[in-house]
Structure formats: C-alpha cells, structure tokens
Design an enzyme around this catalytic site. Sequence first.
Site, PDB file in Angstrom:
ATOM      1  N   GLU A 129       0.937  -1.284   0.125  1.00 57.44           N
ATOM      2  CA  GLU A 129      -0.112   0.066  -0.039  1.00 57.44           C
ATOM      3  C   GLU A 129       0.740   1.176   0.210  1.00 57.44           C
ATOM      4  OE1 GLU A 129      -2.669  -3.220   1.270  1.00 57.44           O
ATOM      5  OE2 GLU A 129      -0.610  -2.748   1.896  1.00 57.44           O
ATOM      6  N   HIS A 198      -9.945  -5.216  10.218  1.00 60.22           N
ATOM      7  CA  HIS A 198     -10.769  -5.122   9.011  1.00 60.22           C
ATOM      8  C   HIS A 198     -11.921  -4.359   9.494  1.00 60.22           C
ATOM      9  CE1 HIS A 198      -8.027  -8.253   7.949  1.00 60.22           C
ATOM     10  NE2 HIS A 198      -8.309  -8.066   6.384  1.00 60.22           N
TER      11      HIS A 198
END
Length: 396
Positions: A129, A198
Amino acid sequence: MAAAAMAQKVLVPCSSSSSCGKVQFSPSRVHTQAIAFGGELSQSSSRKNKSLALKAVAGETSAPVTAKSGHEILLFDALREGLEEEMARDPTVCVMGEDVGHYGGSYKVTKGLAEKFGDLRVLDTPICENSFTGMGIGAAMTGLRTVVEGMNMGFLLLAYNQISNNAGMLHYTSGGQFKIPVVIRGPGGVGKQLGAEHSQRLESYFQSVPGLQMVACSTPYNAKGLMKAAIRSDNPVILYEHVLLYNLKERIPDEEYVLCLEEAELVRPGKDITILTYSRMRHFVLQAAKTLVERGYDPEIIDIRSLKPFDLFTIGNSIKKTHKVLIVEECMRTGGIGASLRAAIVDNFWDFLDGRPECLSSQDVPTPYAATLEDATVVQPAQIIVKVEQMLQGLI
C-alpha cells in the site's frame, strides 16, 4: 510569500468542471469550511444559491428520480458506473490497487474496466500500500487523475505517510506548483465479523491532516455523484465506502449528474430535533425515525456526507429551527468525526441551542469478532430512540 498567506492556499480552487458543478456557496459558509480545511476555496464556489437556504429552513427535499425513470442499481455498481463514465470522459483518469484489474476489485467496483480501458489505466499492483499509494500521488502531480483503491481501508494505514505528508501537503509545500487530483477510496467500517483490523474507521485518523478532503457515501445515488465529483476535484479526496452498503439498491437517474463535495443532504425534514449522521448510520437513524414518528416526534435527519469540511450552512439552518442536535456515528467516540462536529456546533451555534449537543458513537475498543459483542460496540437504532426521547423530554 509569508507562511500565513501560504496557509490559505492549501486547497486548489474548484473549477467549473469540478465537484461543485452548478451549486454555489455563500462567502461566509465557505470561509467557515476553509478554516476546517486549512485552506481557502475560490470565489467561483463562494456564491450560494439562496434556494438552498430556503430548502434547508423549509425542510424541502427533492427526489433525484421518479419511480418510473432512471434505473435500479446496487451501490457498488453505482460507484463503478461513475468511475467508468469519468474514465471515458477524461483519458487522464486511471485506477490502481490490489486486484482492481481483471479480477474487478475485492467488491467488484472496477469489474470490466480493465477489459474496456486496458491494463495501463487499470493497474494491478503488488500488496504494498505504501508504494502504490505513493505512485498514485506522484502520477497525480504529473498530470494524471488517479483513483487509488485500498482493498480494505484499514490497510491504508500502511500508506499513512504518503497520504498525510504527500497527498495532503504537497500543494502547500511546493508553493502551489503542484496539484494533487487523487481519489483514495475503498471499503471500511464495521462489517459482519471481520475482526478488529478489518473494521477500521479511518475518518478519525485523517480528519486532522491539512489539505485532505473527506466524503462518505451512503446510497447508490450519492455514491455515484460523489465519485464523479471526487475525480474531477483538483484536491486530494478520501471517499469512504461502508462495506455493508455495497448491496444497497436504489433507482438513480439515467442522465449524468455530479454532486457537490461540500454539501450535506437533508434526508428528512422535521421540527423537533436535528439528527446529524453519515454512512451506514444514516440507515440506522431512518429505522429509529419510524418508531419516533409513531410516538409523535418529528426529527429532522441530515446526512452530512462531507466529513471535511462540514456543511455548517445546512447544519446551522437546521439547528436554528429545532434548537436540539444529536450526532450519530459509527466512528470512535474519542477523536472521532462526532467530536469535531460537536465542537464546531458549539463554536458557531451555541446561542441557538436549548441544550448541549449529544453524540452517539462506537465504543473505544477494538471491534470484537463475536457477533453479539460486535453489535454491542456499535450504535443501534434502539439507542437512538432512547436518546432522542430523553432529549425531547428534558431528561438530559
């Protein structure tokens, strides 16, 4: 140039083809928003159509499409439709992220785009990322309009330096030499037993970064309109999508439309209390409102949509009418959007309030995996009903 003067140039002014479209703003409203932003918006976006004020005060709401027109679409498809339209309209728009290419993205927002526009405009990246977010920001500096997808918004914490120090500040630190037209988007929020890592709500992390703009979609209609607006903006925009709203269905117009990035939505007019919310909590508030109306209450519901800057014009008009305000969010209570919004309300509208602004937020704990515990950490419709009744009965 003096530092104070430079600070007023963190944001790139909206152009005629950018997010503001035909909506105009009052100078006082834009000035208030620009302070929250750390920058200044242009005069072209600082003339507010008076009808918006009348609309907010009178509580009018206009449906974007009639029952017999438009087409039904799921929220993830609405995002894809907006992205596809902008890629067809502007050859500088490109997408990058993990599995966004031929796989179509983890939630199928980019499905079919690689086949239509090619692998260079829909670029699959490694699981890194920090690197591909930085690449997207660099590409935006050199003339592209990049859309960076985080497979899960929590993963973008690995790119926090790129988003905060580069996307947010390079326009300022370069003395205005670079624009950063990048959209950072992806699924977030508390899902169904996705676990703590998450279930992140990154709006609390990024709200304090100067130069970033943040919006949250809650319906297929505003998802498409905000996606198109974010891509056209010359500012770095973070678009928050809730993981549990992707399968929400709604009828939207066949004709092209672009929403304003800085504008809240009056969801339900009312006179007793102003309820401010966004994203998934919009639907929890609407559930609670059904019971409240049956019990004789008349709540006004506003989806703030713009998390940074706040639409204090619409919010203020509502507070001046109801004199009571409740904020409902899925974000954490400490340092969340609700905390910042409550501070802005106290600073700007204290004299119009009959009581302190109240806020319902998620618990300050990691989101549990167990379903019952997960639900216990997030605001539920029953809590909204109880809180509104307490406020309107003068119990708090």
